[in-house]
Design an enzyme around this catalytic site. Structure first.
Site, mmCIF file in Angstrom:
data_model
loop_
_atom_site.group_PDB
_atom_site.id
_atom_site.type_symbol
_atom_site.label_atom_id
_atom_site.label_comp_id
_atom_site.label_asym_id
_atom_site.label_seq_id
_atom_site.Cartn_x
_atom_site.Cartn_y
_atom_site.Cartn_z
ATOM 1 N N TYR A 88 1.187 -1.476 -0.018
ATOM 2 C CA TYR A 88 -0.262 0.030 -0.082
ATOM 3 C C TYR A 88 0.993 1.476 -0.053
ATOM 4 O O TYR A 88 2.127 1.564 0.386
ATOM 5 C CB TYR A 88 -0.859 0.092 1.231
ATOM 6 C CG TYR A 88 -1.860 -0.909 1.180
ATOM 7 C CD1 TYR A 88 -3.170 -0.768 0.575
ATOM 8 C CD2 TYR A 88 -1.720 -2.475 1.851
ATOM 9 C CE1 TYR A 88 -4.574 -1.495 0.562
ATOM 10 C CE2 TYR A 88 -3.099 -3.018 2.155
ATOM 11 C CZ TYR A 88 -4.177 -2.757 1.035
ATOM 12 O OH TYR A 88 -5.115 -2.998 0.609
ATOM 13 N N HIS A 217 -7.868 -11.526 -6.260
ATOM 14 C CA HIS A 217 -7.396 -10.691 -4.939
ATOM 15 C C HIS A 217 -8.815 -10.069 -4.824
ATOM 16 O O HIS A 217 -9.645 -10.064 -4.083
ATOM 17 C CB HIS A 217 -6.647 -9.302 -6.089
ATOM 18 C CG HIS A 217 -7.047 -8.150 -5.295
ATOM 19 N ND1 HIS A 217 -6.018 -8.037 -3.973
ATOM 20 C CD2 HIS A 217 -7.435 -7.335 -5.159
ATOM 21 C CE1 HIS A 217 -6.491 -7.486 -3.169
ATOM 22 N NE2 HIS A 217 -7.170 -6.308 -3.955
ATOM 23 N N HIS A 226 -16.669 -4.314 -0.799
ATOM 24 C CA HIS A 226 -16.525 -4.242 -2.250
ATOM 25 C C HIS A 226 -17.427 -4.557 -2.528
ATOM 26 O O HIS A 226 -18.171 -4.701 -3.677
ATOM 27 C CB HIS A 226 -15.427 -4.553 -2.779
ATOM 28 C CG HIS A 226 -14.048 -3.948 -2.073
ATOM 29 N ND1 HIS A 226 -14.035 -2.136 -2.826
ATOM 30 C CD2 HIS A 226 -12.901 -3.963 -1.677
ATOM 31 C CE1 HIS A 226 -12.972 -2.117 -2.603
ATOM 32 N NE2 HIS A 226 -12.497 -2.087 -1.788
ATOM 33 N N HIS A 252 -8.916 -8.130 -1.170
ATOM 34 C CA HIS A 252 -9.585 -7.345 -1.768
ATOM 35 C C HIS A 252 -10.965 -6.674 0.109
ATOM 36 O O HIS A 252 -10.322 -5.124 0.084
ATOM 37 C CB HIS A 252 -10.856 -7.292 -3.246
ATOM 38 C CG HIS A 252 -11.397 -5.911 -3.342
ATOM 39 N ND1 HIS A 252 -9.802 -4.890 -4.343
ATOM 40 C CD2 HIS A 252 -12.410 -5.938 -4.187
ATOM 41 C CE1 HIS A 252 -10.120 -3.700 -4.554
ATOM 42 N NE2 HIS A 252 -12.162 -4.657 -4.521
#
Length: 334
Positions: A88, A217, A226, A252
């Site tokens: 990240y 992912h 998500h 994810h």
């Protein structure tokens, strides 16, 4: 005239041979790269799965890593799988980015984690230098590291099909906002996805493994932030169902989750709790399918034989939150 006819025949033969060689070359290039990993002498296999982790130890990444080390030792794991978002916020800047050491080598230091890591890319990885994560230079820095866009891992009775899911998601192309994605090696997108789907389908059809596990992912079924990735539902799921895939494992969504598909045998397992998690970020889901949801950090383990698979989810204290047994003969929960 006979001489001309003979020359024409030779010319056509040369063209046919050239075309065959070209097609053979294209086929070999297109086929997903394969790796093998041995099972234990007793015929068993055990491994850990973690996703969405690379934050230089922050957001409880170090605590998750510590417990992974303890569980890894207890289970005598053979390898580790990462479901992506390895670094990240924006992947790696290059092969010399210190984040590789700060988020990987210096974090997963337990002896039990000094095993091979098999990694896929996440959407955050695509915001950096993708080729850096794929580079053999990183394997020279830390021999555990193996990351490719898509590949196959075989361990005797099980095959893992690692699929590059980020290029499937439309919004990364049509509405990326301030994010910049590295699409080298993906463009033209339509060709890339078409070829990938054909390769995955062909590999699954060819497989004679007792267990077939697909790793990506992005979520397919998820009650998390998500949620459902509609592009994968439309394009990938029909291939998974047609080829009797047993499990789809993803990250994810920053949670731990288990969904049993009531319309197929596929178990959907989300393990994206490697560092930052989203508390109370859960949506309604059919309780007949949603077997487990945890809005915190943690990871997953799996122990397998030809006949059975045992799945367990852990939090940052090493507490077992959820377990599930699958019998291959019955293809149902035990």
């Amino acid at each position: 005239m006979a001489f001309l006819s003979s020359r024409r025949t030779i010319h056509i033969s040369v063209l046919l041979i050239s075309a065959w060689l070209w097609l053979s070359s294209e086929s070999s290039v297109a086929e997903l790269q394969r790796f093998q990993h041995p099972v234990k002498p007793n015929g068993s296999l055990s491994f850990l799965v973690v996703g969405d982790w690379g934050r230089k130890g922050l957001y409880n990444q170090s605590k998750v890593a510590f417990q992974m080390g303890l569980v890894g030792q207890k289970l005598d794991i053979d390898f580790v799988i990462s479901t992506g978002d390895n670094f990240y916020e924006d992947g790696l800047t290059g092969v010399d980015d210190p984040a590789f050491n700060q988020s990987f080598t210096a974090i997963y230091t337990a002896p039990s984690l000094k095993k091979q890591w098999y990694n896929v890319l996440g959407n955050h990885d695509y915001r950096g230098d993708v080729e850096a994560q794929l580079s053999p230079i990183l394997r020279e820095k830390d021999k555990r590291w193996l990351c490719l866009r898509s590949f196959i891992l075989k361990a005797e009775f099980v095959e893992f099909f690692f699929v590059d899911t980020t290029p499937f998601v439309d919004k990364y192309f049509t509405d990326p906002g301030d994010d910049v994605y590295d699409w080298k090696g993906v463009s033209p997108r339509e060709d890339y996805l078409s070829n990938l789907l054909k390769d995955v389908d062909a590999a699954l059809k060819k497989s004679n493994a007792k267990w077939k596990i697909v790793v990506g992912h992005h979520t397919i079924k998820s009650a998390g932030h998500h949620g459902v990735t509609k592009e994968l539902v439309k394009q990938l799921v029909p291939i998974l169902e047609a080829n009797s895939v047993d499990m789809y494992i993803n990250g994810h969504d920053h949670c731990l989750e288990h969904i049993s598909d009531k319309n197929s045998q596929i178990q959907y397992l989300t393990t994206g709790g490697g560092s930052k998690a989203w508390k109370d970020d859960v949506h309604r889901w059919d309780p007949k399918e949603l077997k487990f949801y945890y809005d915190g950090q943690g990871f997953m383990s799996m122990q397998m034989t030809q006949r059975k698979a045992h799945i367990a989810f852990y939090d940052i204290y090493g507490k077992v939150l959820h377990t599930w047994n699958i019998s291959k003969e019955l293809h149902s929960d035990a």
